[in-house]
Motif scaffolding. Structure first.
Motif, PDB file in Angstrom:
ATOM      1  N   ARG A 273       0.830  -1.211   0.000  1.00  0.00           N
ATOM      2  CA  ARG A 273       0.000   0.000   0.000  1.00  0.00           C
ATOM      3  C   ARG A 273       0.861   1.257   0.000  1.00  0.00           C
ATOM      4  NH1 ARG A 273      -5.495  -0.652   3.472  1.00  0.00           N
ATOM      5  NH2 ARG A 273      -5.962  -2.827   3.030  1.00  0.00           N
ATOM      6  N   SER A 336     -10.414   3.266  -9.007  1.00  0.00           N
ATOM      7  CA  SER A 336     -10.794   2.560  -7.790  1.00  0.00           C
ATOM      8  C   SER A 336      -9.912   1.327  -7.647  1.00  0.00           C
ATOM      9  CB  SER A 336     -12.269   2.167  -7.842  1.00  0.00           C
ATOM     10  OG  SER A 336     -13.076   3.316  -7.939  1.00  0.00           O
ATOM     11  N   ILE A 337      -9.241   1.224  -6.505  1.00  0.00           N
ATOM     12  CA  ILE A 337      -8.281   0.147  -6.288  1.00  0.00           C
ATOM     13  C   ILE A 337      -8.620  -0.579  -5.004  1.00  0.00           C
ATOM     14  CG2 ILE A 337      -5.841  -0.370  -5.827  1.00  0.00           C
ATOM     15  CD1 ILE A 337      -5.105   2.038  -7.475  1.00  0.00           C
ATOM     16  N   ASN A 338      -8.575  -1.899  -5.040  1.00  0.00           N
ATOM     17  CA  ASN A 338      -8.585  -2.680  -3.814  1.00  0.00           C
ATOM     18  C   ASN A 338      -7.129  -2.881  -3.417  1.00  0.00           C
ATOM     19  OD1 ASN A 338      -8.650  -4.592  -1.795  1.00  0.00           O
ATOM     20  ND2 ASN A 338     -10.272  -5.807  -2.754  1.00  0.00           N
ATOM     21  N   ASN A 340      -5.696  -4.352  -1.097  1.00  0.00           N
ATOM     22  CA  ASN A 340      -5.316  -5.636  -0.521  1.00  0.00           C
ATOM     23  C   ASN A 340      -4.695  -6.554  -1.563  1.00  0.00           C
ATOM     24  OD1 ASN A 340      -6.290  -5.091   2.125  1.00  0.00           O
ATOM     25  ND2 ASN A 340      -8.368  -5.403   1.399  1.00  0.00           N
ATOM     26  N   GLY A 341      -4.980  -6.265  -2.862  1.00  0.00           N
ATOM     27  CA  GLY A 341      -4.452  -7.081  -3.949  1.00  0.00           C
ATOM     28  C   GLY A 341      -3.018  -6.808  -4.290  1.00  0.00           C
ATOM     29  N   PRO A 342      -2.629  -5.616  -4.732  1.00  0.00           N
ATOM     30  CA  PRO A 342      -3.577  -4.561  -5.129  1.00  0.00           C
ATOM     31  C   PRO A 342      -4.098  -4.840  -6.537  1.00  0.00           C
ATOM     32  CG  PRO A 342      -1.354  -3.813  -5.497  1.00  0.00           C
ATOM     33  CD  PRO A 342      -1.238  -5.201  -4.933  1.00  0.00           C
ATOM     34  N   THR A 345     -10.173  -2.008  -9.699  1.00  0.00           N
ATOM     35  CA  THR A 345     -11.545  -2.520  -9.752  1.00  0.00           C
ATOM     36  C   THR A 345     -12.446  -1.686 -10.649  1.00  0.00           C
ATOM     37  OG1 THR A 345     -12.136  -1.215  -7.795  1.00  0.00           O
ATOM     38  CG2 THR A 345     -11.372  -3.471  -7.429  1.00  0.00           C
ATOM     39  N   ARG A 493     -19.668   2.112   6.721  1.00  0.00           N
ATOM     40  CA  ARG A 493     -19.508   1.191   5.590  1.00  0.00           C
ATOM     41  C   ARG A 493     -20.474   1.572   4.484  1.00  0.00           C
ATOM     42  NH1 ARG A 493     -16.289  -3.224   7.230  1.00  0.00           N
ATOM     43  NH2 ARG A 493     -15.061  -2.429   8.929  1.00  0.00           N
TER      44      ARG A 493
END
Length: 493
Positions: A273, A336-338, A340-342, A345, A493
């Motif tokens: 990250r 938009s990025i996750n 955790n992967g990274p 998305t 959330r």
């Protein structure tokens, strides 16, 4: 080709050439919509003008309009003049370079005037090629030779011009007749662009080279493209590196390069990250006056806890397409990025006035606003009624597809929500919401399972797919949760 009249009647002169669109702005008319008198003016000017590019453009327009008894003559004149214009522009560029004092350093950036002249020459040859190829003119072969020669020259310039080279190769690679002629030029371009800062050009010309080689050579070129994309990723950092790896992954997947795809995945998953250097940009948006107060007042007016919760569940967010997003809000292009992967998305463009992305951002904004109101209302339910798990279970369990054994956990989720324990609230609420939706759809005889197919195993559809099917279970006058209850997402959330 518009002309100003000497007496200053500019608006009158514009009439044949422009019309107004739905917004009242002036836009160019199509050639076929021009008055015949305009064609006569163009036809009078075309043979008299001494500038080859202007002459080419006039004859080109007259060919499009099929003016005169022999329109083909306009096409031939346009082709000939475009070729003359390309030569004249290239000569002008060289003369400008010679006249520069001091002379530019080898490998230095060409002057703006030189670059513009070279690109205009390339455009002229492309237009000549398009006209000749579309009508099978014998000059086509000569024009292809001139395009190849200009491409070779573009590689030899100091510095080379990938823009001019790309203009020359792009129309030739889609022509079955001219593909063999452009292959040596592309192979030379691939060899030329192999250093630091040039990998994106290498990828571009490798993609074009793949279009002209035989099917038996595709695998080799695909592997070269993969290596070039990985080199491009290695030469970048942060988001640029991630986007380059995403492109490399798509290429490897689509080309059937299994080992290459694994290589991309391993490289991508090593990005932390902290390496993405992402910033969160906030745009302050003032709430409408009395917005939350009105939401809370609705709960105060409810006759009972059950009535208050039902009011929250059945009040939809305002999603009018006519409402405007506050100025500046979400108007920048975003990725938009996750992390955790990274993995990327979603990519959202910068057009905030039209198109699907605008309405998507508008709906997200509307839901976020609605979420603030729901949070305030749920907090007011807590403050006014002080509900316990035992109070909530009968209300949640009233529909036949919401059994008490499952709804007790949902009631505990609300209790955790009011205590500020977001993680527990989510862990309790989401699986119960998913199960309730599945039973609701089953009762409406809507499929919630997917059968096995080939190597793909059979599956029971999960929350996202179930939500997409809710409209199928709704009658014209009742919402999808009309026979049950709708619950708000926990705060944060």
């Amino acid at each position: 080709m518009e002309f100003r009249l000497q007496d200053g009647t500019w608006d009158v002169a514009l009439v044949p050439f422009r019309s107004t669109d739905d917004n009242g702005d002036l836009v160019s008319r199509a050639v076929g919509e021009m008055p015949p008198a305009v064609f006569e003016v163009w036809a009078a000017y075309a043979p008299e003008t001494t500038h080859p590019l202007v002459r080419a453009r006039l004859h080109h327009l007259l060919w499009v309009a099929r003016h005169g008894t022999r329109p083909i003559e306009h096409l031939r004149s346009a082709v000939h003049s475009y070729r003359d214009a390309a030569g004249a522009l290239l000569t002008k560029a060289e003369e400008h370079l010679e006249a520069l004092i001091p002379h530019p350093e080898p490998g230095g950036t060409a002057s703006f005037e030189v670059e513009v002249a070279r690109l205009a020459a390339a455009d002229a040859l492309v237009l000549a090629y398009g006209l000749a190829a579309a009508t099978r003119q014998p000059e086509r072969t000569d024009i292809v030779g001139e395009m190849i020669a200009l491409g070779q020259a573009a590689l030899a310039w100091k510095p080379p011009s990938p823009g001019v080279l790309g203009l020359m190769t792009a129309p030739l690679i889609v022509s079955t007749h001219d593909k063999p002629a452009v292959r040596p030029l592309l192979e030379r371009a691939v060899d030329k662009y192999c250093g630091e800062g040039q990998f994106h050009y290498r990828v571009e010309f490798l993609d074009e080279l793949r279009c002209v080689v035989g099917a038996d050579e595709h695998r080799d070129v695909d592997e070269q493209i993969h290596r070039a994309r990985m080199e491009l990723a290695d030469s970048n950092t942060g988001l640029r590196k991630l986007l380059a790896l995403e492109d490399a992954a798509r290429h490897a997947r689509d080309s059937g390069l299994t080992d290459a795809l694994d290589e991309v995945r391993r490289t991508q998953q090593k990005i932390g990250r902290d390496e993405l250097a992402m910033d969160t940009i906030g745009t302050p948006v003032p709430l409408p006056a009395g917005y939350l107060e009105a939401a809370s007042a609705a709960i105060d007016a409810a006759e009972s806890m059950e009535h208050a919760l039902h009011l929250i569940a059945t009040t939809p967010p305002t999603m009018s397409d006519s409402a405007a997003v506050p100025p500046g809000l979400l108007s920048l292009p975003t990725v938009s990025i996750n992390p955790n992967g990274p993995v990327v998305t979603r990519i959202v463009g910068s057009d905030s006035t039209e198109g699907e992305s605008f309405f998507f951002r508008h709906h997200v904004f509307a839901l976020e606003m609605h979420g603030l109101a729901v949070e305030a209302q749920l907090d007011r339910v807590r403050d006014r009624f002080r509900p316990t798990v035992e109070d909530l279970v009968p209300f949640f369990a009233s529909p036949e597809h919401a059994p008490e054994t499952r709804m007790r956990g949902l009631a505990r989720a609300f209790e955790a929500f009011w205590e500020g324990d977001v993680d527990t609230a989510l862990a309790l609420a989401l699986p119960r919401l998913e199960g309730t939706l599945r039973r609701r759809l089953q009762a409406a005889d809507i499929a919630v399972i997917t059968h096995a197919k080939g190597e793909t195993i059979g599956q029971v559809q999960q929350l996202g797919s179930l939500l997409d099917k809710l409209d199928d279970s709704a009658s014209p006058n009742r919402g999808p949760f009309s026979s049950g209850r709708c619950w708000a997402t926990p705060r944060g959330r």
